[in-house]
Design an enzyme around this catalytic site. Sequence first.
Site, PDB file in Angstrom:
ATOM      1  CE  LYS A 136      -4.461   0.865   0.277  1.00 24.94           C
ATOM      2  NZ  LYS A 136      -5.613   0.003  -0.026  1.00 24.94           N
TER       3      LYS A 136
ATOM      4  CG  ASP B 159      -7.253   3.112  -0.995  1.00 27.78           C
ATOM      5  OD1 ASP B 159      -7.603   1.932  -0.949  1.00 27.78           O
ATOM      6  OD2 ASP B 159      -7.436   3.893  -0.024  1.00 27.78           O
TER       7      ASP B 159
END
Length: 444
Positions: free
Chosen positions: A126, A166
């Site tokens: 991430k 995201d």
Amino acid sequence: MSYVDEIYAKVVEQNPGEAEFHQAVKEVLDSLKLVIDANEEKYRKMALLERLVEPERIISFRVPWVDDNGQVQVNKGYRVQFNSAIGPYKGGLRLHPSVNQGILKFLGFEQVFKNSLTGLPIGGGKGGSNFDPKGKSDREVMAFCQSFMTELSKYIGADQDVPAGDIGVGAREIGYLYGQYKRMTGLYEGVLTGKGLNYGGSLVRTQATGYGLVYILDEMLRNNGKELNGKTVVVSGSGNVAIYATEKAQQLGAKVVALSDSNGYIYDKDGIKLDIVKEIKEVRRGRIKEYVDAVPTAAYTEGKGIWTIACDIALPCATQNELNLEDAKALKANGCFAVAEGANMPSTREATDFFLESGMLFMPGKAANAGGVATSALEMSQNSQRLAWTFDEVDVKLKDIMVNIFAKADDAAKRYGVAGNYVAGANIAGFEKVVDAMMAQGIV
Ligand code: GLU
């Protein structure tokens, strides 16, 4: 002290101030207790949990860019490469003022198990920045993305680490990031997913997280003798996940009556008109309160409170810890019987425990929202093949993946004597594949 408790204590001690990371680790470790206890000696000797909770690598860097007034701005940029046991690091980039290393570690940790559950060969990662895209001009967003990628491009690659979107990162940002990656490396490769359809993107990727959420919800309901058709649904958020969860829920006969953003929520008793929401959010990049200008019979309420609206099913699709114990109790009191998480860890631990203890059907984010990253992996496959599949081909695969994730979580829960607890089931099933690969690959 048990091995699991010992590791949790160490995580808290060695990662000070990272509350969300602690929370995500605790939930997983608590679920794994039964599995770990049965293999304690072996796992301890191999320091398996110590390795599982420590990212393989964290890259953090400076992101300087120039705003429209000629002023230089500096943001923090990160990529957490958490675990590559089952494939290249895979996971989104988040652009939001709340982003810090702890948040990205929580998201990266969740991603490891989520990606494993998809059954596809992708590890967990991430990244992101505390840059706030809200209110920025296109040029400012491009300047930021180019600066961010100038640094990030040194650490990613189609067989190494494949970022995606995201919160705060959609098609526009992926386009700017991809252009700069190509410029820096000279490579036209599947290094990012969520790309535009004309330059290597996959059909269904835009819809995938929301559609996947409703596919697994539908599967959970049917397996428990219930159905989606005719049910009233509350969806929080109004970004990509919320919009396409609403679309699929409506297609399957449900009535979605509410959506929200960080300022407040709208309630439309006649059912949300999604074309209006898409125009506000996807075209104008506006706020959800603008909905009532177009639909005067709907109501806008400033602030939190969306979970006090009566519904059968709740789909939290906004952000972490947006739904607390009080919200969970309000949902139950108003007749809600099922919750599926479109966001990453939107329910607090207390809310999750309440859902499970009160016998509500509950599907945690790492299973329920895995359709996005799964379709990203399908985009990677198409890029490797240099082919593009049809909408139906991808959609059928997505549906199949979500049905399989349900089956894995259901089966693991039953095997460990906690039937119906899909939190434990998802954590155990996700863990089993990663751990097997880690053990096979030795001390790395
Ligand atoms: N950000 C999404 C997630 O939380 C998608 C990641 C991806 O497609 O790589 O899973």
